[in-house]
Design a protein around this motif. Structure first.
Motif, PDB file in Angstrom:
ATOM      1  N   MET A   1       0.854  -1.193   0.000  1.00  0.00           N
ATOM      2  CA  MET A   1       0.000   0.000   0.000  1.00  0.00           C
ATOM      3  C   MET A   1       0.886   1.238   0.000  1.00  0.00           C
ATOM      4  SD  MET A   1      -3.052  -1.054   2.665  1.00  0.00           S
ATOM      5  CE  MET A   1      -1.962  -1.137   4.073  1.00  0.00           C
ATOM      6  N   LYS A   2       0.683   2.096  -0.985  1.00  0.00           N
ATOM      7  CA  LYS A   2       1.470   3.319  -1.098  1.00  0.00           C
ATOM      8  C   LYS A   2       0.608   4.533  -0.751  1.00  0.00           C
ATOM      9  CE  LYS A   2       4.829   1.744  -4.559  1.00  0.00           C
ATOM     10  NZ  LYS A   2       6.005   1.997  -3.714  1.00  0.00           N
ATOM     11  N   LEU A   3       1.215   5.463  -0.026  1.00  0.00           N
ATOM     12  CA  LEU A   3       0.516   6.679   0.388  1.00  0.00           C
ATOM     13  C   LEU A   3       0.560   7.694  -0.750  1.00  0.00           C
ATOM     14  CD1 LEU A   3      -0.939   8.260   2.659  1.00  0.00           C
ATOM     15  CD2 LEU A   3       1.314   9.101   3.360  1.00  0.00           C
ATOM     16  N   CYS A   4      -0.437   7.659  -1.597  1.00  0.00           N
ATOM     17  CA  CYS A   4      -0.586   8.608  -2.694  1.00  0.00           C
ATOM     18  C   CYS A   4      -1.982   8.412  -3.255  1.00  0.00           C
ATOM     19  CB  CYS A   4       0.476   8.403  -3.783  1.00  0.00           C
ATOM     20  SG  CYS A   4       0.422   6.782  -4.560  1.00  0.00           S
ATOM     21  N   ILE A   8      -4.176   4.839  -2.718  1.00  0.00           N
ATOM     22  CA  ILE A   8      -5.329   4.654  -1.823  1.00  0.00           C
ATOM     23  C   ILE A   8      -6.600   4.263  -2.569  1.00  0.00           C
ATOM     24  CG2 ILE A   8      -4.382   6.254  -0.106  1.00  0.00           C
ATOM     25  CD1 ILE A   8      -6.439   8.328  -1.060  1.00  0.00           C
ATOM     26  N   GLN A   9      -6.462   4.001  -3.876  1.00  0.00           N
ATOM     27  CA  GLN A   9      -7.649   3.563  -4.617  1.00  0.00           C
ATOM     28  C   GLN A   9      -8.096   2.163  -4.193  1.00  0.00           C
ATOM     29  OE1 GLN A   9      -9.299   5.901  -6.450  1.00  0.00           O
ATOM     30  NE2 GLN A   9      -7.621   7.047  -5.473  1.00  0.00           N
ATOM     31  N   ASN A  10      -7.138   1.388  -3.686  1.00  0.00           N
ATOM     32  CA  ASN A  10      -7.485   0.064  -3.154  1.00  0.00           C
ATOM     33  C   ASN A  10      -7.990   0.253  -1.726  1.00  0.00           C
ATOM     34  OD1 ASN A  10      -7.741  -2.593  -2.411  1.00  0.00           O
ATOM     35  ND2 ASN A  10      -5.557  -3.099  -2.614  1.00  0.00           N
ATOM     36  N   ARG A  11      -9.173   0.780  -1.612  1.00  0.00           N
ATOM     37  CA  ARG A  11      -9.711   1.172  -0.310  1.00  0.00           C
ATOM     38  C   ARG A  11      -9.851  -0.015   0.639  1.00  0.00           C
ATOM     39  NH1 ARG A  11     -11.673   6.443  -0.438  1.00  0.00           N
ATOM     40  NH2 ARG A  11     -12.701   6.083   1.577  1.00  0.00           N
ATOM     41  N   ALA A  12     -10.180  -1.156   0.097  1.00  0.00           N
ATOM     42  CA  ALA A  12     -10.410  -2.320   0.952  1.00  0.00           C
ATOM     43  C   ALA A  12      -9.166  -2.680   1.745  1.00  0.00           C
ATOM     44  CB  ALA A  12     -10.866  -3.506   0.101  1.00  0.00           C
ATOM     45  N   ALA A  13      -7.998  -2.604   1.111  1.00  0.00           N
ATOM     46  CA  ALA A  13      -6.753  -2.963   1.799  1.00  0.00           C
ATOM     47  C   ALA A  13      -6.467  -1.986   2.934  1.00  0.00           C
ATOM     48  CB  ALA A  13      -5.603  -2.978   0.800  1.00  0.00           C
ATOM     49  N   TRP A  14      -6.659  -0.713   2.696  1.00  0.00           N
ATOM     50  CA  TRP A  14      -6.422   0.296   3.723  1.00  0.00           C
ATOM     51  C   TRP A  14      -7.418   0.138   4.870  1.00  0.00           C
ATOM     52  CZ3 TRP A  14      -2.434   3.909   3.734  1.00  0.00           C
ATOM     53  CH2 TRP A  14      -1.671   3.968   2.567  1.00  0.00           C
ATOM     54  N   GLU A  15      -8.657  -0.063   4.537  1.00  0.00           N
ATOM     55  CA  GLU A  15      -9.675  -0.201   5.581  1.00  0.00           C
ATOM     56  C   GLU A  15      -9.469  -1.478   6.388  1.00  0.00           C
ATOM     57  OE1 GLU A  15     -13.199   0.157   3.275  1.00  0.00           O
ATOM     58  OE2 GLU A  15     -12.981   2.333   3.005  1.00  0.00           O
ATOM     59  N   GLN A  16      -8.993  -2.529   5.724  1.00  0.00           N
ATOM     60  CA  GLN A  16      -8.696  -3.767   6.440  1.00  0.00           C
ATOM     61  C   GLN A  16      -7.542  -3.556   7.419  1.00  0.00           C
ATOM     62  OE1 GLN A  16      -7.982  -7.123   3.904  1.00  0.00           O
ATOM     63  NE2 GLN A  16      -7.693  -8.559   5.591  1.00  0.00           N
ATOM     64  N   ALA A  17      -6.640  -2.639   7.077  1.00  0.00           N
ATOM     65  CA  ALA A  17      -5.518  -2.311   7.958  1.00  0.00           C
ATOM     66  C   ALA A  17      -5.915  -1.340   9.070  1.00  0.00           C
ATOM     67  CB  ALA A  17      -4.375  -1.714   7.139  1.00  0.00           C
ATOM     68  N   GLY A 264       4.235  -3.161   9.245  1.00  0.00           N
ATOM     69  CA  GLY A 264       3.602  -4.443   9.505  1.00  0.00           C
ATOM     70  C   GLY A 264       2.214  -4.549   8.903  1.00  0.00           C
ATOM     71  N   LEU A 265       1.573  -3.401   8.716  1.00  0.00           N
ATOM     72  CA  LEU A 265       0.240  -3.386   8.095  1.00  0.00           C
ATOM     73  C   LEU A 265       0.312  -3.366   6.571  1.00  0.00           C
ATOM     74  CD1 LEU A 265      -1.481  -0.775  10.451  1.00  0.00           C
ATOM     75  CD2 LEU A 265      -1.948  -3.239  10.366  1.00  0.00           C
ATOM     76  N   GLY A 266       1.532  -3.234   6.045  1.00  0.00           N
ATOM     77  CA  GLY A 266       1.699  -3.230   4.597  1.00  0.00           C
ATOM     78  C   GLY A 266       1.832  -1.866   3.969  1.00  0.00           C
ATOM     79  N   VAL A 267       1.957  -0.810   4.784  1.00  0.00           N
ATOM     80  CA  VAL A 267       2.137   0.539   4.236  1.00  0.00           C
ATOM     81  C   VAL A 267       3.615   0.717   3.870  1.00  0.00           C
ATOM     82  CG1 VAL A 267       1.775   2.997   4.574  1.00  0.00           C
ATOM     83  CG2 VAL A 267       0.284   1.355   5.724  1.00  0.00           C
ATOM     84  N   GLU A 268       3.873   1.086   2.637  1.00  0.00           N
ATOM     85  CA  GLU A 268       5.248   1.167   2.140  1.00  0.00           C
ATOM     86  C   GLU A 268       5.856   2.554   2.339  1.00  0.00           C
ATOM     87  OE1 GLU A 268       5.543  -0.412  -1.899  1.00  0.00           O
ATOM     88  OE2 GLU A 268       3.580  -1.368  -1.603  1.00  0.00           O
ATOM     89  N   ASP A 269       7.177   2.577   2.370  1.00  0.00           N
ATOM     90  CA  ASP A 269       7.972   3.820   2.314  1.00  0.00           C
ATOM     91  C   ASP A 269       7.664   4.782   3.452  1.00  0.00           C
ATOM     92  OD1 ASP A 269       9.067   2.890  -0.119  1.00  0.00           O
ATOM     93  OD2 ASP A 269       7.389   3.738  -1.241  1.00  0.00           O
TER      94      ASP A 269
END
Length: 539
Positions: A1-4, A8-17, A264-269
């Protein structure tokens, strides 16, 4: 998951985190900000990203505004290049709760970040365009207290400020000169009204900002760089207002534990970087949850409905009372006392210091015993409830990774407000005896001991950056650990009589000998700082 935006278009991954995403149209916000700019902010650091930008995000999500904020920095362009641009000016805000849990949210209300400097003509032209726009309602600041300073300890203009005076609006380096140059652009484009709002953590911040801008105006007027009509326009607060404000939120350096949790949640950089200017900053901001912003409601061109985001919009007198409550009594003096003694005693976190009975007692006595008797109740906030929250919940929060070395930065700029104002209040009151003060003098003595750059074990210690550090250390060059007599009242007099440092002549106030005596006790040898604290605090 990249912060840009794309990331953040993959909302499900962010919300799952467990990371909340913006609930507004980001592209539409950017387009509207470009077309009709409303808000520019100078000072692109953590307090802006983690607090002020969140206010506009709340308003965007409520549908109360359509435009975002343009962030600019006059000092550290690396923040824009390395923290804003690669992440589409988004921030991952992490609130650190006392139970160790984290609230996480992507803040995306900043439309763009700009480098406010003559070396970046494209960015500067965009800033000029924004300031020429009648839609612009406010420009705000979190540039720290030293960002307003035009002169050194002797009252002489800094060389780079003097250079700004000579060169005029076309080439500026100081934030006050840059502000004045952009106001000049606005004036020449028709002179639409605007609010110029300091949100820095210092007393009478609006007055500091206005004084700095007017000093530049006067110097440029004398040199023919601007017109008399411009000077009249800036001085007219129905055209250019300088509201006062009080801000409060602890936003420490990025914490490793937060970086690791996000990874650990998959957020990169998410790794922090150090800019060329030495700023330690990350794509995320970690901070406490409590926050307060009180603003004088004087906006001649309108404003966003900030009260809908939790801001107290009020009159100048109430702002002044609230700011004085916080800055001179209920939080900032406690922070500074912890900072200098924390460095001397080898602490690496403010929370750990609050576990030391001596230091906890020190801040309780500075706040409850010596500060509260002269605090003015602002009525919108209870001083006793505020200081109790600070001492019992905020400072001891072990999950706020704040370090005394950060708080000790620029102490010379803070002492006149954080301690000097209470001393002045005691001196002005017939029912109070200024010479009865003990714990504020103890903190001042601790600061002088800190300036020797030797810790309580007698080991070399690095002092945090401070614009007056070299000058103060030169004045104390004859004072030595193990030689208490080297800190004679005569040797300390030039510092303790300096009203620029303390807002009061401490020699005339009758406190110099007390402070000198405490410092001499701290110079007895290794361990003398703690022994002196034990003597005066009875712990």
């Amino acid at each position: 998951m990249k912060l840009c935006h794309q990331g953040i278009q993959n909302r499900a991954a962010w919300e799952q985190a467990g990371i909340r995403l913006p609930a507004f149209d980001w592209k539409a916000m950017r387009t509207e900000t470009d077309r009709n700019p409303v808000w520019v902010h100078f000072g692109a650091g953590n307090i802006f990203r983690g607090f002020i930008a969140k206010l506009q995000q709340d308003l965007l999500e409520q549908g109360l505004v359509n435009s975002g904020i343009t962030a600019a920095d006059t000092f550290d362009y690396g923040i824009i290049d390395q923290i804003y641009t690669p992440f589409d000016s988004m921030t991952l805000m992490v609130s650190l709760l006392p139970d160790g849990s984290m609230d996480k949210e992507v803040i995306a209300s900043v439309a763009q970040g700009l480098r406010a400097g003559s070396a970046y003509p494209g960015d500067m032209e965009r800033l000029k365009e924004i300031f020429r726009s009648p839609s612009l309602q406010m420009v705000s600041y979190t540039i720290t207290e030293k960002g307003y300073a035009l002169t050194n300890i002797h009252g002489e203009y800094f060389p780079f400020v003097q250079a700004d005076f000579e060169k005029g609006p076309g080439s500026c380096s100081h934030a006050m000169s840059m502000t004045t140059a952009l106001l000049w652009e606005r004036f020449r484009a028709g002179g639409a009204p605007i609010a110029v709002v300091s949100m820095d953590n210092c007393s009478h911040n609006g007055e500091k900002l206005r004084t700095g801008v007017m000093a530049v105006v006067e110097q440029w007027l004398d040199r023919g760089h601007v017109t008399p009509e411009f000077a009249v326009w800036v001085a007219n607060e129905n055209k250019v207002s300088f509201p006062w404000s009080m801000i409060d939120k602890i936003t420490p350096r990025p914490a490793k534990v937060v970086e690791e949790a996000l990874a650990g949640l998959g957020v990169e950089d998410m790794a922090p970087i150090v800019t060329e200017k030495g700023t330690f900053i990350a794509p995320f901001v970690n901070a406490e949850r409590p926050q307060y912003l009180v603003v004088e409601d004087r906006f001649p061109n309108g404003r966003p409905p900030l009260e809908k985001a939790g801001v107290y919009m009020t009159d100048r007198n109430t702002v002044n009372k609230t700011e004085k409550m916080k800055v001179t009594t209920c939080l900032n003096p406690l922070h500074t006392a912890l900072a200098v003694f924390g460095c001397l005693l080898g602490y690496e976190s403010i929370a750990a210091e609050m576990g030391d009975p001596l230091l906890k007692t020190l801040v309780e006595r500075i706040g409850y015993d010596e500060g509260i008797p002269v605090v003015v109740d602002p009525e919108i906030l209870s001083p006793m409830e505020f200081i109790h929250e600070v001492i019992s919940q905020r400072l001891p929060n072990p999950f706020i990774p704040d370090v005394p070395q950060r708080i000790a930065t620029d102490t010379s700029q803070k002492v006149p407000i954080r301690f000097g104002e209470t001393i002045k209040s005691y001196a002005a009151r017939l029912d109070l005896d200024v010479t009865s003060l003990t714990y504020i003098p103890l903190a001042i003595a601790g600061w002088l001991r800190y300036l020797l750059a030797v810790d309580d074990e007698g080991k070399p210690m690095e002092c945090s950056s401070d614009p007056m550090l070299d000058a103060l250390q030169a004045q104390l060059s004859g004072v030595k650990l193990g030689d208490p007599d080297s800190a004679s009242d005569e040797a300390l007099s030039p510092i303790l009589s300096n009203t620029a440092l303390f807002a009061e002549n401490l020699c005339r106030a009758g406190l110099a000998s007390k402070i000198g005596g405490m410092l001499r006790e701290m110079l007895a040898g290794p361990g003398a700082v703690r022994a002196t604290l034990e003597k005066y605090l009875g712990c």
